[in-house]
Design a protein around this motif. Structure first.
Motif, short mmCIF file in Angstrom:
data_model
loop_
_atom_site.label_atom_id
_atom_site.label_comp_id
_atom_site.label_asym_id
_atom_site.label_seq_id
_atom_site.Cartn_x
_atom_site.Cartn_y
_atom_site.Cartn_z
N ALA A 1 -1.78 -5.12 6.00
CA ALA A 1 -1.56 -3.84 5.32
C ALA A 1 -1.50 -2.70 6.33
O ALA A 1 -1.31 -1.54 5.94
N LYS B 1 -7.71 4.69 -2.52
CA LYS B 1 -6.38 4.56 -1.90
C LYS B 1 -6.27 3.24 -1.13
O LYS B 1 -5.26 2.54 -1.20
N LEU B 2 -7.37 2.92 -0.40
CA LEU B 2 -7.37 1.67 0.37
C LEU B 2 -7.32 0.46 -0.57
O LEU B 2 -6.56 -0.49 -0.35
N HIS C 1 -3.91 0.03 -1.86
CA HIS C 1 -2.98 -0.44 -0.83
C HIS C 1 -3.17 -1.93 -0.54
O HIS C 1 -2.22 -2.63 -0.20
N ARG D 1 2.83 -3.75 -3.21
CA ARG D 1 1.45 -3.27 -3.11
C ARG D 1 1.10 -2.31 -4.26
O ARG D 1 1.98 -1.72 -4.87
N ASP E 1 -0.02 0.59 -4.39
CA ASP E 1 0.34 2.00 -4.28
C ASP E 1 1.84 2.20 -4.10
O ASP E 1 2.30 3.27 -3.74
N GLN E 2 2.62 1.12 -4.34
CA GLN E 2 4.07 1.24 -4.19
C GLN E 2 4.74 1.24 -5.57
O GLN E 2 4.19 0.67 -6.52
N TYR F 1 -6.35 -2.97 -9.88
CA TYR F 1 -6.91 -3.10 -8.52
C TYR F 1 -8.16 -3.97 -8.51
O TYR F 1 -8.58 -4.47 -7.47
#
Lengths: 291, 446
Positions: free
Chosen positions: B159, B181-182, B185, B194, B196-197, B268
C-alpha cells in the motif's frame, strides 16, 4: 408371575447398587437443588434462605424467557429434522439392506465427542476461511456466517447436532422396525400395496410406540443442549444462542449465583415433566396397534 | 441372605468414598507447595523458577499444575469450596475481589512487613491493583500487559505505507483521523480496489483494513474498543480501583462505539457475524484477511508465529485527549486461606515476585515481567526473536495506560454489557441503548 418371597429379596439385593447410586448421585443432588432454589448461595458462603424471591426474579427476567424461547427454537428444528431424517434412514435400511457395514457407518458421527463435532463444524463453516463457504463461493454464492448471524446461529447448531445424532436415532427406530412381523409386509405385498402405502398404513402405525419412546428420549436430550454452544458461540451473538442450560451455567459458575441458577433448574424440570407427559399422552405410547 | 447384603454394602463403601476423596491438592504433605497457572506457554518459565527455588530451599517442594483458562476458574472455585484449591495460584483482577471478600485469600501484609519485601520495585501502579477494598494486599505482581496495533508488513509495503508512520497515527470519533484513512487504504476488495478509491465494492472485501475480535469484550473491550474510548478522556468508572458507578452512558464512550461500528458499514471492518463465525481475529490475521489488528501483548507469540506472514507492531493511535490509550493489566500470585503450609506458600510467592525469578521468566520471552530490570531482560529476548516490544512498553513510559477496571460484580457486568455491545455492533441497537444498560449496571451497586 408371582415371585416367591426369597426371590424378591434377591431382586432387592440386585437393585441395591443401582439404588444406592441413584440416591447418592440423582435424588440427593435433586433435593439439594430444590432447597438451594429458595436461597441466596454464592458457593463460598453458607446459603441464606430467601423464600420464593429467586422464582419471582425469574418470572421478570427477560434473558430467562429469551433462553427458553431460543431453546424451544433449537428443540423444534433439531427434533423435527432429526426424526424425519432418522425415520427415512431406518426405513431405507429396513426395506433395502441389512448390511452391518452401513449400520456401522451410520453410527460413526455419534461416536465422535460432541465438542469435537462442534469445533470441526465451527471451523468448516467460518465465513472467511471455512471450507463450506469456499465451496459456496466457488458456486458463485456469497459466503454465509452460519454461526455468526443471529438468524442462522440456532438453526446451524441444531443441524450440526442432527448430523451427529441421526445415525443413532435411526438405529433405535430400525430396532423397532425389526419387531414388526414379516407377515404383515407379506400380506401387504400380496394385496399389491405400493411402498408409500405400506409405509403409511403398515409401518407407521406399528412403529408408533417405539417412535414415542424415541421422541421422549430425544426431546429431553435436545433440551439439554449445552456443549455445542459452550465451545462455539458462547451464547452470542447478542443473546441469539443463549440456550437455557448455558444461561443456568453462566448464572451458577460464572456469576456465582447458585440459588438463582437452582431456581431456573427447578422451573426447567417442571417444564420437561410437562413436555414428557404431554408427549406420552399424545402418542399413546402405552398401547400398540399390533393386536 | 444377611451376609451377601452386608458384603454388597461393604463393597460399595470404598467405591463411594474413593469418588469423594480425591487427594487434596492443597495438602500433599506439609513441605509441598502446589502452584497453579493457566498459560501453557509460561509453564517452562515457572518450572525454571521452581527448580531454582527448590535448589535454594531443599525442604520445600513446588508442584506446578497447569489448566487452560476455560477450566481454570471453575477448578479454582470448586477447589475453594471443597478445600482442595492449590496453596498458591495465578490470580486475575476479574476474580480476586470476589475471592478476597469471601475470605478465600491470605492477606500478605504481615508477611510483607516481616520480611521487608519492597512493593515499590514493580512497574508503577501494578502493586496497588492487589490492595482490596479492605485495605489488605492479596497478591504480589508477576507480569503486566498492554494493547497495541499488530500489522502485516507486506500489506503495508504493497500500500506504500512506511512502517514508521504508524507511530504518528491520530484518531477522533468524528472522521477517524489518519487512523481511519490508513484502515481504508489497507482495505482491498475482490477486484483489487482499495477502500479509499472510487469503485470500491464493500460487499466483496478480500482484505479488511482492521480485524474484529471474536469475543464480545465483556464490557471492557480490552483489545477491541477500549483504546478508542479511553483516548477520548472517558473512564469506565467514577474511580479505579473500586469504582461503584459506571460511565457507559457517557457520550464520549457511545460516540467511540458509534465510530467503531461505522467501519463495518464502510466495509473496513468485518461484520460482527463474520467475526463470530468460526475463526479468531489472530488466525484471520495469520490467514491474510486483516491488515491491522489490535490485540494484547499476551498474543505476541501468535501474531509473530504465522507462516508466510511477517508481522510488526505499533502503538495505538493518539486520540482527542492528546494521548494514546491502552489498558494496563497485570497478574499476581495469591495464597489460598485453606493451605496447610502458609510459610512455604509465602516463601514461594515471595520468590515468584522477586527479580531473580522474574528475570528467568523474562529470558523465556513469553510475557512482560512486572519488575523493570526483569522487563529489560525480556525486551532483549523478544528483540532476539525479531519483536520490538516498545509499542507495548512505551505506553507505560508515556503515561498512556489506564488500569483495568476493578470493581465488584465484574461477572454480572460482563453478562450485561457484553451482549449489549454485540447488539450495537450488529446494528440491532443504537449506541445510546448503553444508557439503559448503564442504569442496570449501576443498580448492582445499590
Amino acid at each position: 408371575m408371582i415371585a416367591r418371597r426369597g426371590e424378591g429379596r434377591v431382586a432387592l439385593l440386585f437393585l441395591l447398587p443401582a439404588g444406592f447410586g441413584f440416591v447418592l448421585f440423582y435424588a440427593w443432588p435433586a433435593l439439594q437443588t430444590f432447597y438451594l432454589s429458595f436461597t441466596d448461595y454464592s458457593l463460598l458462603a453458607t446459603p441464606n434462605w430467601v423464600g420464593a424471591r429467586n422464582y419471582a426474579e425469574a418470572m421478570s427476567d427477560r434473558k430467562f424467557w429469551n433462553a427458553l424461547l431460543v431453546t424451544g427454537e433449537y428443540v423444534l428444528i433439531n427434533i423435527s429434522v432429526q426424526t424425519a431424517v432418522a425415520l427415512l434412514i431406518a426405513v431405507l435400511m429396513h426395506r433395502l439392506t441389512k448390511s452391518s457395514v452401513v449400520r456401522g457407518a451410520l453410527l460413526l458421527p455419534y461416536l465422535i465427542a460432541n465438542v469435537v463435532v462442534a469445533l470441526v463444524w465451527y471451523t468448516m463453516l467460518d465465513a472467511q476461511l471455512g471450507i463450506v463457504n469456499a465451496a459456496l463461493t466457488w458456486f458463485g454464492i456469497d459466503p454465509v456466517a452460519f454461526f455468526g448471524e443471529t438468524s442462522t446461529a440456532i438453526p446451524t447448531i441444531a443441524l450440526v447436532n442432527v448430523w451427529r445424532h441421526m445415525g443413532y436415532t435411526a438405529l433405535l427406530i430400525f430396532a423397532g422396525l425389526q419387531a414388526i412381523p414379516k407377515s404383515v409386509y407379506e400380506a401387504a405385498a400380496i394385496d399389491g400395496a405400493s411402498e408409500i402405502r405400506v409405509f403409511r398404513t403398515v409401518t407407521m402405525p406399528l412403529l408408533r410406540p417405539v417412535l414415542a419412546m424415541v421422541l421422549v428420549l430425544t426431546v429431553i436430550g435436545s433440551f439439554q443442549i449445552f456443549d455445542t454452544v459452550a465451545v462455539t458461540t458462547k451464547g452470542g451473538p447478542v443473546d441469539a444462542t443463549r440456550v437455557i442450560y448455558f444461561y443456568i451455567y453462566e448464572k451458577a459458575f460464572q456469576q456465582f449465583d447458585f440459588g438463582y441458577a437452582a431456581a431456573l433448574c427447578v422451573v426447567l424440570f417442571l417444564i420437561l415433566v410437562g413436555v414428557a407427559l404431554a408427549q406420552l399422552r399424545l402418542l399413546r405410547a402405552g398401547s400398540s396397534d399390533l393386536d | 441372605m444377611k451376609f451377601p447384603k452386608l458384603a454388597a454394602i461393604a463393597a460399595l463403601i470404598p467405591l463411594a468414598l474413593a469418588g469423594c476423596a480425591g487427594a487434596p491438592a492443597g495438602g500433599g504433605g506439609s513441605n509441598e507447595v502446589t502452584y497453579w497457572l493457566w498459560d501453557a506457554n509460561q509453564l517452562p518459565a515457572y518450572q525454571a523458577c521452581a527448580d531454582a527455588f527448590q535448589a535454594a530451599n531443599p525442604d520445600t517442594k513446588v508442584k506446578i499444575e497447569q489448566f487452560g483458562w476455560a477450566d481454570y476458574w471453575n477448578k479454582i472455585t470448586t477447589g475453594l469450596v471443597a478445600g482442595t484449591a492449590p496453596d498458591v495460584f495465578t490470580n486475575h483482577l476479574n476474580y480476586y475481589p470476589t475471592y478476597a471478600s469471601k475470605n478465600q485469600l491470605v492477606p500478605l501484609d504481615e508477611f510483607v512487613q516481616r520480611d521487608a519485601v519492597p512493593t515499590d520495585v514493580y512497574a508503577e501502579g501494578l502493586a496497588d491493583l492487589w490492595v482490596a477494598q479492605d485495605g489488605k494486599r492479596y497478591g504480589l505482581p508477576k507480569d503486566f500487559d498492554t494493547v497495541a496495533l499488530f500489522y502485516n508488513k507486506k500489506m503495508l509495503a504493497d500500500a506504500g505505507v512506511a512502517e514508521a508512520d504508524l507511530a504518528k497515527l491520530t484518531w477522533n470519533p468524528q472522521d477517524g483521523g489518519s487512523y481511519e484513512k490508513l484502515i481504508a487504504h489497507l482495505t482491498v476488495d475482490a477486484n483489487g480496489v482499495r477502500g479509499d478509491q472510487p469503485g470500491f465494492d464493500k460487499s466483496k472485501v478480500a482484505v479488511h483494513g482492521l480485524g474484529l475480535d471474536e469475543n464480545n469484550g465483556a464490557g471492557v473491550g480490552q483489545q477491541m474498543w477500549s483504546m478508542y474510548a479511553l483516548a477520548t478522556g472517558w473512564t469506565y468508572t467514577d474511580k479505579n480501583p473500586w469504582g461503584s458507578k459506571f460511565n457507559y452512558d457517557d457520550p464520549r464512550f457511545q460516540q467511540a462505539l458509534g465510530w467503531f461500528r461505522g467501519l463495518i458499514e464502510k466495509g473496513y471492518l468485518p461484520s460482527l457475524a463474520t467475526a463470530r463465525s468460526g475463526t479468531s481475529v489472530n488466525d484471520g490475521f495469520g490467514a491474510g484477511k486483516y491488515a491491522l489488528s489490535t490485540n494484547g501483548s499476551w498474543m505476541i507469540g501468535s501474531y509473530f508465529g504465522y507462516d508466510g506472514v511477517e508481522a510488526g507492531v505499533a502503538p495505538t493511535p493518539v486520540g482527542p485527549s492528546g494521548k494514546r490509550a491502552t489498558i494496563f493489566n497485570g497478574l499476581a500470585d495469591s495464597i489460598y486461606t485453606g493451605t496447610d503450609n502458609r510459610d512455604g506458600a509465602w516463601k514461594w510467592v515471595k520468590y515468584l515476585a522477586s527479580a531473580e525469578c522474574q528475570k528467568k521468566v523474562g529470558e523465556q520471552a513469553v510475557v512482560f515481567p512486572a519488575i523493570p530490570e526483569a522487563l529489560a531482560v525480556a525486551k532483549e529476548e523478544f528483540a532476539a526473536k525479531g519483536v520490538d516490544i516498545t509499542a507495548f512498553t512505551g505506553a507505560v513510559e508515556d503515561g498512556a495506560t489506564h488500569l483495568y477496571p476493578i470493581t465488584d460484580h465484574a461477572p454480572e457486568i460482563a453478562a450485561l454489557v457484553g451482549p449489549a455491545v454485540d447488539a450495537v455492533l450488529s446494528f440491532q441497537a443504537d449506541p445510546s441503548s448503553l444508557t439503559e444498560i448503564n442504569e442496570q449496571v449501576n443498580a448492582l451497586f445499590r
